[in-house]
Design an enzyme around this catalytic site. Structure first.
Site, mmCIF file in Angstrom:
data_model
loop_
_atom_site.group_PDB
_atom_site.id
_atom_site.type_symbol
_atom_site.label_atom_id
_atom_site.label_comp_id
_atom_site.label_asym_id
_atom_site.label_seq_id
_atom_site.Cartn_x
_atom_site.Cartn_y
_atom_site.Cartn_z
ATOM 1 C CG ASP A 40 55.564 65.321 -2.075
ATOM 2 O OD1 ASP A 40 56.012 64.299 -1.493
ATOM 3 O OD2 ASP A 40 56.184 65.891 -2.974
ATOM 4 N N GLY A 41 55.489 65.297 1.156
ATOM 5 C CA GLY A 41 56.310 65.836 2.225
ATOM 6 C C GLY A 41 57.700 66.123 1.705
ATOM 7 C CD GLU A 66 56.454 61.979 1.349
ATOM 8 O OE1 GLU A 66 55.242 62.070 1.052
ATOM 9 O OE2 GLU A 66 57.359 62.241 0.530
ATOM 10 C CG ASP A 123 55.988 61.464 -4.024
ATOM 11 O OD1 ASP A 123 55.933 61.434 -2.781
ATOM 12 O OD2 ASP A 123 56.432 62.445 -4.644
ATOM 13 C CG HIS A 131 60.026 64.630 -9.186
ATOM 14 N ND1 HIS A 131 59.816 65.946 -8.852
ATOM 15 C CD2 HIS A 131 60.472 64.019 -8.062
ATOM 16 C CE1 HIS A 131 60.138 66.129 -7.579
ATOM 17 N NE2 HIS A 131 60.527 64.978 -7.074
ATOM 18 C CG ASP A 187 57.793 67.919 -5.452
ATOM 19 O OD1 ASP A 187 58.311 67.249 -4.537
ATOM 20 O OD2 ASP A 187 58.465 68.616 -6.250
#
Length: 149
Positions: free
Chosen positions: A8-9, A47, A72, A126, A136
């Site tokens: 994740d970024g 990302e 994501d 999420h 995240d």
């Protein structure tokens, strides 16, 4: 043994301070987690950096060359599974003949991807996926750490 990488970024402002993170998982156990930050960046760059860092670690430290990578980011998924083929064919130009944004990051990701057998999987952010939620948090923490400095 089954390996997974979650990436994740994060970015506060676009551009602004950003963070990236990855978690390597083997048989539902965390093998490695790592994060980093940049002072001025974009969410897409973070990302991509998360995926690059995760694959780099995996390639250097894990004997297996097969991995599932979860992100994501539709930008990363669409880019690596679809757009990149046209970009490479068009000398790193888009279909509208403009230079590909983040070309150097895409080139690095493509090189790492070619060394491994990667199954790229999009996961909704999420959504309760424990490892996606954790990565995240790590990316956001890295971003905030850069803001505090």
């Amino acid at each position: 043994m089954s390996f997974k990488i979650y990436t994740d970024g994060s970015c506060h402002g676009n551009p602004g301070p950003g963070g990236w993170a990855f978690i390597v998982v083997a048989n539902d156990e965390v093998v490695k987690e790592k994060s980093g930050s940049m002072e001025k960046t974009t969410n897409n760059q973070m990302e991509l950096s998360a995926a690059i860092q995760g694959l780099f670690y995996f390639n250097e430290h894990v004997e297996s060359k097969e991995v599932e990578l979860f992100t994501d980011s539709k930008y990363v998924i669409d880019g690596i599974n679809s757009w990149i083929h046209g970009w490479k064919k068009n000398n790193w130009r888009t279909s509208t003949k403009k230079p590909v944004k983040n070309e150097e990051l895409w080139r690095t990701l493509d090189e790492l991807n070619s060394k491994l057998t990667v199954n790229w999987i999009w996961v909704k952010g999420h959504s309760g996926d424990i490892f996606n939620d954790k990565v995240d948090l790590l990316a956001n923490y890295a971003t905030l750490g850069d803001c505090i400095l």
